[in-house]
Motif scaffolding. Structure first.
Motif, PDB file in Angstrom:
ATOM      1  N   GLU A  18       0.767  -1.185  -0.102  1.00 63.13           N
ATOM      2  CA  GLU A  18       0.081  -0.040   0.006  1.00 63.13           C
ATOM      3  C   GLU A  18       0.948   1.233   0.040  1.00 63.13           C
ATOM      4  O   GLU A  18       0.680   2.208  -0.722  1.00 63.13           O
ATOM      5  CB  GLU A  18      -0.917   0.135   1.344  1.00 63.13           C
ATOM      6  CG  GLU A  18      -2.164  -1.203   1.120  1.00 63.13           C
ATOM      7  CD  GLU A  18      -2.674  -1.106   2.354  1.00 63.13           C
ATOM      8  OE1 GLU A  18      -2.599  -0.044   3.113  1.00 63.13           O
ATOM      9  OE2 GLU A  18      -4.032  -1.946   2.364  1.00 63.13           O
ATOM     10  N   ALA A  19       1.928   1.079   0.710  1.00 62.90           N
ATOM     11  CA  ALA A  19       2.840   2.397   0.779  1.00 62.90           C
ATOM     12  C   ALA A  19       3.491   2.623  -0.293  1.00 62.90           C
ATOM     13  O   ALA A  19       3.548   3.738  -0.827  1.00 62.90           O
ATOM     14  CB  ALA A  19       3.586   1.992   2.106  1.00 62.90           C
ATOM     15  N   LYS A  20       3.980   1.330  -1.100  1.00 67.30           N
ATOM     16  CA  LYS A  20       4.541   1.662  -2.433  1.00 67.30           C
ATOM     17  C   LYS A  20       3.765   2.436  -3.526  1.00 67.30           C
ATOM     18  O   LYS A  20       4.008   3.376  -4.290  1.00 67.30           O
ATOM     19  CB  LYS A  20       4.981   0.303  -2.955  1.00 67.30           C
ATOM     20  CG  LYS A  20       6.320  -0.172  -2.170  1.00 67.30           C
ATOM     21  CD  LYS A  20       6.788  -1.699  -2.786  1.00 67.30           C
ATOM     22  CE  LYS A  20       7.833  -2.068  -2.187  1.00 67.30           C
ATOM     23  NZ  LYS A  20       8.200  -3.301  -2.825  1.00 67.30           N
ATOM     24  N   LYS A  24       3.939   5.740  -5.175  1.00 62.59           N
ATOM     25  CA  LYS A  24       3.821   5.859  -6.920  1.00 62.59           C
ATOM     26  C   LYS A  24       2.690   6.708  -7.216  1.00 62.59           C
ATOM     27  O   LYS A  24       2.917   7.337  -8.378  1.00 62.59           O
ATOM     28  CB  LYS A  24       3.524   4.305  -7.529  1.00 62.59           C
ATOM     29  CG  LYS A  24       3.471   4.240  -8.873  1.00 62.59           C
ATOM     30  CD  LYS A  24       3.075   2.790  -9.428  1.00 62.59           C
ATOM     31  CE  LYS A  24       3.038   2.869 -10.777  1.00 62.59           C
ATOM     32  NZ  LYS A  24       2.792   1.314 -11.325  1.00 62.59           N
ATOM     33  N   GLU A  25       1.726   6.899  -6.757  1.00 65.42           N
ATOM     34  CA  GLU A  25       0.614   7.917  -7.116  1.00 65.42           C
ATOM     35  C   GLU A  25       1.051   9.301  -6.680  1.00 65.42           C
ATOM     36  O   GLU A  25       0.954  10.004  -7.533  1.00 65.42           O
ATOM     37  CB  GLU A  25      -0.603   7.405  -6.319  1.00 65.42           C
ATOM     38  CG  GLU A  25      -1.401   6.403  -6.846  1.00 65.42           C
ATOM     39  CD  GLU A  25      -2.754   6.069  -5.938  1.00 65.42           C
ATOM     40  OE1 GLU A  25      -2.825   6.663  -5.038  1.00 65.42           O
ATOM     41  OE2 GLU A  25      -3.287   5.015  -6.010  1.00 65.42           O
ATOM     42  N   GLU A  26       1.854   9.548  -5.562  1.00 64.93           N
ATOM     43  CA  GLU A  26       2.419  10.628  -5.396  1.00 64.93           C
ATOM     44  C   GLU A  26       3.333  11.247  -6.471  1.00 64.93           C
ATOM     45  O   GLU A  26       3.404  12.240  -6.888  1.00 64.93           O
ATOM     46  CB  GLU A  26       3.065  10.479  -4.083  1.00 64.93           C
ATOM     47  CG  GLU A  26       2.172  10.607  -2.670  1.00 64.93           C
ATOM     48  CD  GLU A  26       2.794  10.742  -1.535  1.00 64.93           C
ATOM     49  OE1 GLU A  26       4.190  10.662  -1.527  1.00 64.93           O
ATOM     50  OE2 GLU A  26       2.236  10.436  -0.488  1.00 64.93           O
ATOM     51  N   GLN A  31       4.900  14.290 -11.053  1.00 61.30           N
ATOM     52  CA  GLN A  31       5.366  14.491 -12.505  1.00 61.30           C
ATOM     53  C   GLN A  31       4.542  15.164 -13.396  1.00 61.30           C
ATOM     54  O   GLN A  31       4.658  16.113 -14.366  1.00 61.30           O
ATOM     55  CB  GLN A  31       5.681  13.064 -12.971  1.00 61.30           C
ATOM     56  CG  GLN A  31       6.953  12.363 -12.494  1.00 61.30           C
ATOM     57  CD  GLN A  31       7.085  11.025 -12.881  1.00 61.30           C
ATOM     58  OE1 GLN A  31       6.216  10.578 -13.847  1.00 61.30           O
ATOM     59  NE2 GLN A  31       8.142  10.396 -12.634  1.00 61.30           N
ATOM     60  N   LYS A  32       3.164  14.943 -13.041  1.00 62.17           N
ATOM     61  CA  LYS A  32       2.004  15.714 -13.877  1.00 62.17           C
ATOM     62  C   LYS A  32       2.116  17.124 -13.449  1.00 62.17           C
ATOM     63  O   LYS A  32       1.889  17.928 -14.268  1.00 62.17           O
ATOM     64  CB  LYS A  32       0.673  15.145 -13.413  1.00 62.17           C
ATOM     65  CG  LYS A  32      -0.687  15.688 -13.961  1.00 62.17           C
ATOM     66  CD  LYS A  32      -1.870  15.042 -13.800  1.00 62.17           C
ATOM     67  CE  LYS A  32      -2.891  15.654 -14.590  1.00 62.17           C
ATOM     68  NZ  LYS A  32      -4.238  15.267 -14.171  1.00 62.17           N
ATOM     69  N   GLU A  33       2.406  17.458 -12.094  1.00 61.54           N
ATOM     70  CA  GLU A  33       2.285  18.805 -11.994  1.00 61.54           C
ATOM     71  C   GLU A  33       3.589  19.579 -12.551  1.00 61.54           C
ATOM     72  O   GLU A  33       3.482  21.008 -12.878  1.00 61.54           O
ATOM     73  CB  GLU A  33       2.627  19.147 -10.338  1.00 61.54           C
ATOM     74  CG  GLU A  33       1.066  18.751  -9.684  1.00 61.54           C
ATOM     75  CD  GLU A  33       1.431  18.705  -8.079  1.00 61.54           C
ATOM     76  OE1 GLU A  33       2.559  19.169  -7.926  1.00 61.54           O
ATOM     77  OE2 GLU A  33       0.659  18.532  -7.317  1.00 61.54           O
TER      78      GLU A  33
END
Length: 250
Positions: A18-20, A24-26, A31-33
């Motif tokens: 879950e932490a990984k 990954k989502e963060e 990267q999107k920002e």
């Protein structure tokens, strides 16, 4: 007992997974920002004049250090960060802390504390350039006293260093309100012409800057190491003005 241990291990693995996934989502969000900010900055750069972009880029070795964000922004060769303050000056908001820092730096390094002292110091450097200032805001300014043995234009690389120092004074002084931007751009244009007469490319300019910084003795050994590191960033990173502003205007 063994069942408890197995369930505990399973829970730990689930927690790690879950932490990984969260990391990954963060990272994807970050990267999107960055991509959005990059596209925004590219559009902003298209609105700037060549004189502003090139003139500000001449002062990039100092601005990159003084703004203090080049290292983190450029930590990867693949980063798309393009900090506008390395391309533009005088029209974006500065925090009070940044204004104070620029004011302190100008006072410490050049005894510049207001518009008059700024114009006098610039007049002194333009005289060293042998640049005519009759039709500029420097026309009525008075040259100030400097160490001419230190700022000896016969020293190899001294002219490149002085180009960067002068453009730094102009951009920083405009940032904090000592100079009017339109009049500052006139001065930058004179420096650009002078710099192009004595250097053939950003690579050549960076080499002469490093040589000149050492020969003039602007900084101590540690200071030169810091500047050298930031020069390498400016030469290598994608968001650097030295890789995005053409040396020759087309």
């Amino acid at each position: 007992m063994f069942k408890f241990i197995k369930e505990l291990i399973s829970s730990i693995k689930e927690g790690i997974d879950e932490a990984k996934e969260e990391l990954k989502e963060e990272e994807l969000s970050k990267q999107k920002e960055i991509a959005i900010e990059y596209e925004k900055n590219v559009k902003e750069l298209e609105k700037l004049s060549y004189t502003e972009k090139f003139g500000t880029a001449l002062s990039a070795p100092f601005r990159a250090i003084y703004f203090g964000d080049l290292f983190s922004l450029f930590k990867s060769d693949e980063d798309l960060n393009m900090p506008l303050h390395l391309y533009s000056f005088g029209k974006y908001p500065l925090s009070e802390e940044q204004k104070k820092e620029f004011s302190d730096i100008l006072k410490r390094d050049f005894d510049i504390v207001d518009k008059e002292s700024c114009l006098n110091m610039l007049k002194t450097f333009f005289v060293l350039f042998h640049i005519d200032v009759a039709d500029t805001i420097l026309a009525t300014a008075e040259s100030t006293s400097i160490d001419t043995s230190m700022w000896d234009m016969k020293k190899i690389g001294a002219s490149a260093l002085l180009s960067s120092v002068s453009s730094h004074i102009i951009t920083a002084s405009t940032d904090i309100g000592f100079l009017d931007k339109e009049k500052a751009l006139v001065l930058l244009n004179r420096i650009i012409d002078y710099t192009k007469q004595n250097n053939s490319s950003w690579e050549n300019y960076s080499e002469n800057f490093i040589i000149g910084e050492k020969n003039v003795g602007l900084n101590n050994f540690m200071g030169r190491k810091v500047i050298s590191k930031y020069i390498s960033y400016l030469k290598e990173k994608k968001g650097s003005p030295w890789n995005n502003v053409m040396w020759s205007q087309t």
